[in-house]
Design an enzyme around this catalytic site. Structure first.
Site: not given
Length: 361
Positions: A71-72, A96, A136, A159, A163, A203, A220
């Site tokens: 595990d990091i 996610s 992105s 999330y 990043k 998806v 969605n």
């Protein structure tokens, strides 16, 4: 493409890039592992086995790979993983957007603290290049298209925040410690071995599996959202090109995409046509934290990394459909042998078939 130094590492906590295409992202890191026999180098993947273990099992008997189960978030594991390594390709993260809204502390621990552990372990082991997964999603609510580095908006999810933090930490390690870091802002990666299962599955593989099984997929929102879907082979190229990038490009983040724009509703009807299925989708509510449109300007990666993606969306989706069909009929090991022989003809046929009707008017 040749690598002079002797060893490299592919990292993973759970999902994503590393074979030649699960970008588990669900394409899985073991996509990248597939590539290293071509370069003649021996990777040291690290995995917690939290997703799709079969993508790991295919490598466990190969003497050219050293696997580390870990595990990091455990700094000792990170130190061990970086020992004797010249290049780190850190794909370790939890993906996610919706799940990150439900589990912010968990995402902070894995995606920020885990990445920081890897950066520090790489520094202490004198790693030459540190390539890592960004997203992105860091563009947030910035409305202009195409998305361009240096023009980001307000972040829309935990999330995305993780990043952005990873990018800032990487920049600090380049500035203060001389570690060459290169952030890969992935745009909606898809490819083979990508898991279609679960509430947070990507998806495209989810649509394909459900349509093949005669189940009705749910879109969605209204389906008019657009994405720069990026085939896994382009992502692999970007990671390897970053390993060869000059120091002058270090400390930067780069859009990794093809530079196209596909609407979800068009993709859905294109898949039904290619698979010979006549089925209307269901429509559900918009997902919290999702952006409406995404399209990348990849000129920075072209200019500084020499990134030149070969697979547009149509070619990538054709490959994926062929792979999905064959893998449903054949053992995975047999598939690896015959894939190259049948792929080109199958892709040519599907590129002709995959002509989605425009349904977003």
């Amino acid at each position: 493409m040749t690598f002079q130094p002797c060893l490299r590492i592919i990292r993973k906590v759970t999902p994503c890039i590393a074979c030649r295409s699960r970008f588990d992202w669900r394409t899985d890191q073991f996509q990248l592992v597939d590539m290293f026999p071509i370069t003649g180098k021996c990777p040291k993947p690290v995995d917690m086995f939290l997703t799709n273990r079969k993508n790991v099992d295919m490598f466990l008997s190969n003497p050219n790979y050293e696997f580390i189960k870990g595990d990091i978030k455990d700094f000792d594991v990170c130190i061990k993983a970086c020992e004797g390594v010249d290049y780190v390709l850190n794909q370790a993260a939890w993906g996610s957007v919706p799940r990150s809204i439900e589990m912010p502390l968990f995402y902070c621990a894995n995606n920020i603290s885990g990445t920081l552990n890897m950066l520090e372990a790489a520094r202490q082991n004198n790693v030459k290049k540190f390539v890592y997964a960004s997203s992105s999603s860091v563009y947030g609510d910035e409305p202009n298209l195409p998305k361009k580095e240096g023009r980001e908006g307000n972040l829309l999810s935990p999330y995305a925040l993780t990043k952005r933090c990873d990018e800032e930490w990487a920049k600090q390690y380049t500035r203060h410690y001389g570690l060459d870091t290169y952030g890969m802002r992935y745009f909606n990666v898809f490819g083979r071995r990508q898991t279609p299962d679960g509430a947070y599955a990507a998806v495209i593989p989810k649509f394909i599996k459900m349509l093949i099984n005669g189940e009705t997929p749910t879109i969605n929102g209204d389906g008019k959202q657009s994405r720069d879907f990026t085939y896994i082979e382009n992502v692999i190229e970007a990671n390897l090109k970053a390993c060869l990038a000059p120091h002058e490009a270090a400390g930067e983040a780069f859009n990794i995409a093809y530079g196209g724009r596909e609407y979800l509703i068009d993709i859905y009807y294109g898949l039904t046509k290619a698979l010979g299925v006549d089925m209307e989708p269901k429509f559900g509510p918009d997902r919290k934290g999702d952006i409406k449109h995404s399209n990348a300007d990849i000129s920075k990666a072209r200019n500084l990394l020499g990134y030149d993606p070969e697979y547009d969306f149509k070619k990538g989706i054709a490959f994926l459909i062929v792979i999905t069909w064959i893998s449903g009929l054949l053992n995975l090991n047999i598939l690896n042998y015959i894939l190259s022989a049948v792929m080109n003809w199958g892709v040519i046929l599907l590129i002709i078939i995959f002509q989605p009707e425009i349904r977003r008017a």
